[in-house]
Design an enzyme around this catalytic site. Structure first.
Site, PDB file in Angstrom:
ATOM      1  N   GLU A  68     -48.743  -9.501   6.655  1.00 14.02           N
ATOM      2  CA  GLU A  68     -48.913  -9.190   8.296  1.00 14.02           C
ATOM      3  C   GLU A  68     -49.683  -7.827   8.200  1.00 14.02           C
ATOM      4  OE1 GLU A  68     -48.717  -7.409  11.362  1.00 14.02           O
ATOM      5  OE2 GLU A  68     -46.612  -7.255  11.221  1.00 14.02           O
ATOM      6  N   CYS A 115     -49.200  -2.496  14.733  1.00 10.15           N
ATOM      7  CA  CYS A 115     -50.622  -3.302  14.344  1.00 10.15           C
ATOM      8  C   CYS A 115     -51.110  -4.236  15.476  1.00 10.15           C
ATOM      9  CB  CYS A 115     -50.032  -4.098  13.145  1.00 10.15           C
ATOM     10  SG  CYS A 115     -48.520  -4.579  13.284  1.00 10.15           S
TER      11      CYS A 115
END
Ligand code: ADP
Length: 512
Positions: free
Chosen positions: A289, A323
């Site tokens: 990720e 993120c």
């Protein structure tokens, strides 16, 4: 702090040099005059942080092989919080060996119901210690206490509850197939959501019968080490969860250990690529990720005030240390002026400062190196010819703080539009047609998250289907739930975490 925040003009730029009054000065002053908040700091008196932490291996604290320790600081004060062990490959070997033994001797042999009981217990104990965990998270990472108290810690507990529920129901999760655990999982997490990322990784791994060796980030190891204490208090069988601390080399030792069956990594795209290369051909399973550069698409028919709140939430809360942050605003031409004005006015009301103060909207940048990286990007943006706007309030004298920043006059090829900055920095572009918005939204190497604001459900679906991003929020942003999968396209990563999808990377499936 409230007084400090009222000293709005003249202000300083990011380097501390006075900058001309903002064109918005009157409005800004009026706005700051409207509210006056007295300081409301959360007390840190009742929390306990040890001076020195060792590795947590096999259910006990283990001194690091080389006897070396690193230091974690509070980025809002630059004061030292604690020392923690710097893991070598020998330390990692020891942890993996213990995790393998726990996998074979105890954890994988327990029934799903028994595993579930332990995981429910971990969830409840996170809730019991929620206040302490939230304060430590804010001290170690710099995020506002409102965020760690209302988002990070409750969501971490919710992930343990959710996956505890799956532990004895894997037959329903994968009908017609038998789900076997993989073995030992190596898990490496970043500094932006330390406890929450730990929960995303450990909860599904344990629910499916795996054991773990987890490494927290070197700037935020404390809540993982507090979680180790919770594992001990919960009576979790020794070796099921092991926490090895250290920096990149410790992470690499986990990735390259031959007896690790799966790697789960959250962090930068740069390190994700290195990890993917090093495990190619080893047969290890992995999920990555990675970074993002989320577009926020605002159509002319959007509820503007709601959109402004959404933008603030998408990029400025939590200092842009997300993120999936929405760091590129794409606004339809007809409303751009109005929206930008409203956005600037709202930005002026944001309170920057002590992360432990309950009024604070924007806390400290996580580390000096991240602060310097953001400052470099601000210079890059100006050198690329973009126009920079920053809010005018003063910043605390110590610690790493960055004003919320907008860049207008940018073009698609600018580095500040293409690269992940990981700070409270938003670029603004306009578009005329939905197709232009889609093209601009998709035109970066990333594809993690996006947001659309419009009055029309049909527009959400029509545009949304063409945006390459793992998550899309409509008329809102940054909403999380343990039942929803999360992950990216392109350079934002591989695999999904969360929800039913989050179980897949931790099991081998065979027909029954
Ligand atoms: P960020 O840019 O968000 O700090 P990084 O990708 O540098 O993200 O770090 C995320 C996590 O990966 C941290 O725990 C860090 O220590 C770890 N890490 C850094 N380099 C490596 C590497 N080469 N192999 C494995 N883990 C690493």
């Amino acid at each position: 702090m409230a007084d400090k925040l009222k000293e709005t003009m003249p202000s300083n730029d990011v380097n501390g040099t006075p900058k001309p009054s903002s064109p918005n000065a009157d409005t800004a002053e009026q706005i700051t005059m409207l509210w006056e908040y007295s300081p409301a700091p959360e007390s840190s008196e009742h929390i306990s942080i040890s001076d020195k932490y060792h590795h947590f291996i096999g259910g006990e604290w283990v001194h690091p092989e080389k006897g070396r320790y690193m230091t974690t600081i509070n980025p809002a004060t630059e004061n030292k919080l604690a020392e923690f062990a710097e893991g070598t490959s020998e330390d990692v070997k020891r942890a993996v060996k213990v995790a393998r033994k726990a996998y074979e001797k105890s954890w994988s042999n327990l029934s799903g119901k028994e595993r579930g009981k332990y995981i429910f217990r971990l969830a409840r104990m996170i809730q019991e210690k929620a206040r302490e965990l939230a304060i430590i998270e804010s001290m170690d990472g710099g995020k506002p206490i409102r965020e760690s108290r209302d988002v990070d810690v409750p969501l971490a507990a919710a992930h343990f509850f959710y996956y505890a529920g799956w532990a004895d129901k894997l037959g329903y999760a994968f009908p017609g197939r038998k789900a076997d655990p993989l073995g030992v999982c190596g898990q490496i997490i970043p500094w932006n959501f330390p406890l929450l990322m730990l929960a995303w990784k450990i909860a599904p791994a344990l629910a499916t019968g795996n054991t773990v060796v987890l490494k927290p980030a070197e700037t935020t190891p404390l809540t993982a080490l507090k979680f180790a204490e919770i594992c001990m208090d919960a009576g979790l069988p020794d070796g099921v969860v092991n926490i090895v601390t250290g920096a990149g080399q410790t992470g690499a030792a986990i990735v390259n250990h031959p007896d690790v069956d799966k790697i789960a990594f959250t962090g930068s795209t740069e390190i994700g690529k290195i990890i993917q290369k090093s495990i190619a051909g080893t047969g290890k399973k992995f999920t990555l990720e990675l970074g993002g550069k989320g577009p926020l698409i605002i159509f002319e028919d959007a509820p503007i005030d709601q959109a402004v709140e959404g933008i603030i939430n998408a990029i400025f809360f939590n200092q842009g240390h997300v993120c999936c942050a929405g760091s590129r605003l794409l606004v339809q031409e007809g409303i751009s002026e109005k929206l930008i004005k409203k956005l600037k006015d709202r930005m002026e009301t944001l309170i920057i400062g002590d992360p432990l103060d309950k009024n604070t909207d924007i806390g400290a940048i996580n580390s000096r190196s991240q602060y310097e990286r953001i400052m470099k990007y601000l210079e890059t943006g100006k050198n690329e010819g973009a126009e920079m706007y920053q809010t005018s309030g003063s910043l605390p004298e110590n610690g790493y703080f960055c004003r919320p920043t907008l860049f207008t006059g940018v073009s698609q090829s600018n580095r500040i539009v293409q690269e992940e900055i990981f700070g409270p920095v938003l670029t603004i572009q306009t578009f005329r047609t939905p197709d232009e918005a889609i093209e601009k939204a998709n035109n970066t190497p990333y594809g993690l998250a996006s947001g659309i604001w419009t009055d029309k459900g049909s527009k959400i679906f029509k545009t949304g289907q063409k945006i390459r991003s793992g998550v899309m929020w409509a008329n809102t942003y940054n909403k999380f739930d343990p039942t929803a999968p999360f992950g990216g396209y392109k350079e934002s990563g591989l695999g999904r975490e969360g929800g039913l999808h989050g179980l897949y990377p931790y099991v081998n499936l065979t027909p029954v």
